[in-house]
Write an enzyme that holds these catalytic residues in place. Structure first.
Site, PDB file in Angstrom:
ATOM      1  N   ARG A  71     -27.835 -20.325  29.741  1.00 12.98           N
ATOM      2  CA  ARG A  71     -29.209 -20.249  30.657  1.00 12.98           C
ATOM      3  C   ARG A  71     -29.847 -18.743  30.622  1.00 12.98           C
ATOM      4  NH1 ARG A  71     -30.814 -18.557  35.652  1.00 12.98           N
ATOM      5  NH2 ARG A  71     -32.441 -19.774  36.692  1.00 12.98           N
ATOM      6  N   LYS A 123     -27.944 -10.141  34.275  1.00 12.02           N
ATOM      7  CA  LYS A 123     -27.422 -10.048  35.764  1.00 12.02           C
ATOM      8  C   LYS A 123     -26.840  -8.652  35.823  1.00 12.02           C
ATOM      9  CE  LYS A 123     -27.254 -14.786  36.968  1.00 12.02           C
ATOM     10  NZ  LYS A 123     -26.384 -15.970  37.085  1.00 12.02           N
TER      11      LYS A 123
HETATM   12  N1  HH2 Z   1     -28.588 -17.778  37.980  1.00  6.05           N
HETATM   13  C1  HH2 Z   1     -29.948 -17.660  38.836  1.00  6.05           C
HETATM   14  C2  HH2 Z   1     -30.331 -18.649  39.223  1.00  6.05           C
HETATM   15  N2  HH2 Z   1     -30.197 -20.289  38.730  1.00  6.05           N
HETATM   16  N3  HH2 Z   1     -28.630 -21.445  37.897  1.00  6.05           N
HETATM   17  C3  HH2 Z   1     -27.543 -21.947  37.288  1.00  6.05           C
HETATM   18  N4  HH2 Z   1     -27.057 -23.111  36.730  1.00  6.05           N
HETATM   19  N5  HH2 Z   1     -26.598 -20.651  36.546  1.00  6.05           N
HETATM   20  C4  HH2 Z   1     -26.880 -19.477  37.191  1.00  6.05           C
HETATM   21  O1  HH2 Z   1     -26.198 -18.565  36.445  1.00  6.05           O
HETATM   22  C5  HH2 Z   1     -28.281 -19.322  37.770  1.00  6.05           C
HETATM   23  C6  HH2 Z   1     -28.983 -20.393  38.128  1.00  6.05           C
HETATM   24  C7  HH2 Z   1     -30.153 -16.312  38.936  1.00  6.05           C
HETATM   25  O2  HH2 Z   1     -31.098 -15.773  37.974  1.00  6.05           O
HETATM   26  P1  HH2 Z   1     -32.575 -15.858  38.147  1.00  6.05           P
HETATM   27  O3  HH2 Z   1     -33.091 -17.130  38.099  1.00  6.05           O
HETATM   28  O4  HH2 Z   1     -32.940 -14.835  36.937  1.00  6.05           O
HETATM   29  O5  HH2 Z   1     -32.952 -14.892  39.117  1.00  6.05           O
HETATM   30  P2  HH2 Z   1     -33.511 -15.116  40.671  1.00  6.05           P
HETATM   31  O6  HH2 Z   1     -32.562 -16.013  41.159  1.00  6.05           O
HETATM   32  O7  HH2 Z   1     -33.845 -13.844  41.124  1.00  6.05           O
HETATM   33  O8  HH2 Z   1     -34.939 -16.109  40.355  1.00  6.05           O
END
Ligand code: HH2
Length: 289
Positions: free
Chosen positions: A267, A232
């Site tokens: 995660r 992030k």
């Molecule tokens: N962060 C993201 C998405 N889902 N779920 C939980 N429980 N906790 C988190 O910190 C979290 C999450 C965002 O990251 P990412 O999936 O890599 O990116 P994107 O939202 O662009 O798909």
């Protein structure tokens, strides 16, 4: 290093059948692998060009030691535009169906009850809701299907959330919301919950750090705590690394800090890097007595 459990009323791969339900237990910190089947996720968007490639990636994560694989069909990065239920389903369902019977616990990362219900029907085991079960129907779906839920804190919507970072009492609001939602969900019949402070969701870099430092307060509520810092932008700010995919070592450092403050799950995008780092960290703690 303690043991953490999640209870499900539906069979969950790797879970032991008990009178309470199916119990998935792990020692130390479990790794949840991130698998985004989206064109636009901030670090792995478009990485898995087909459902088959995504299925292989999920299997590789499990083989590398992931406890759970988290499948998402909508980017929730700051500024992201929402996608329709149909688009989200078209992205995640083929992957979930293809993984049925693979023995991998699957969570689905969604804010929509329709997607959650369809994903559970297709074979997913856990709901990961970045909007923290704000929609009462999401609680209903998890309760009726008897599956665990990850409750994450955010404010507003991904498109505009970074304009909502004014908190009178950051930890009080975030942890208080999570505790209330946990109690609401359990009272409605959701078998177990995981709480997540939602790093980067309506929070500045400084606020993410403050929440990490305050994690023991959240852990003290007695629910398993998940931390998602992987790649992030605040990790970029802390490490000075501009490119998200180059932030894995820095993400490991943040997750070890979270582990030392009681996180039960992290995660992550890079599963092998985290599994080896956490195994080493846990061995050191063990040997240190
Ligand atoms: N962060 C993201 C998405 N889902 N779920 C939980 N429980 N906790 C988190 O910190 C979290 C999450 C965002 O990251 P990412 O999936 O890599 O990116 P994107 O939202 O662009 O798909």
């Amino acid at each position: 290093m303690g043991v953490t459990s999640l209870i499900s009323r539906r069979p969950l791969p790797g879970a032991e059948q008990t009178p309470e339900g199916y119990r998935l237990s792990w020692r130390g910190v479990g790794v949840m692998g991130v698998l985004n089947v989206t064109p636009d996720s901030f670090s792995d968007g478009g990485q898995w060009g087909s459902a088959e490639a995504a299925v292989q990636a999920a299997k590789a994560m499990a083989a590398a030691g992931a406890l759970i694989v988290d499948i998402g069909g909508e980017s929730t990065r700051p500024g992201a535009e929402p996608v329709s239920v149909e688009v989200e389903c078209d992205r995640v369902l083929p992957v979930i169906r293809a993984l049925e019977g693979s023995g991998i616990p699957i969570s689905v990362d969604t804010r929509r009850t329709e997607v959650a219900a369809a994903a559970l029907a297709a074979g997913a085991h856990i709901i990961n809701d970045v909007s923290g079960l704000r929609d009462p129907q999401m609680i209903q779906v998890c309760a009726e299907k008897g599956v665990p839920a990850v409750i994450m804190h955010m404010r507003g919507e991904p498109r505009t959330m970074q304009q909502q970072t004014d908190y009178a009492d950051l930890e009080g609001e975030v942890f208080g919301f999570l505790r209330e939602q946990a109690e609401r969900a359990l009272a409605a019949g959701v078998p177990s919950v995981v709480l997540d402070p939602g790093l980067g969701f309506a929070k500045t870099a400084e606020q993410n750090v403050a929440l990490l430092k305050a994690l023991p307060r959240l852990v003290a509520y007695g629910y398993p705590v998940l931390v998602g810092a992987s790649r992030k932008s605040f990790v970029g700010k802390l490490s000075g690394i501009a490119v998200p995919s180059e932030r894995d070592s820095a993400s490991v450092a943040v997750h070890l800090f979270a582990a030392s403050r009681g996180a039960a799950l992290v995660r992550v995008h890079n599963v092998p890097a985290h599994v080896s780092a956490l195994a080493t960290w846990e061995a050191l703690h063990h040997d240190a007595g």
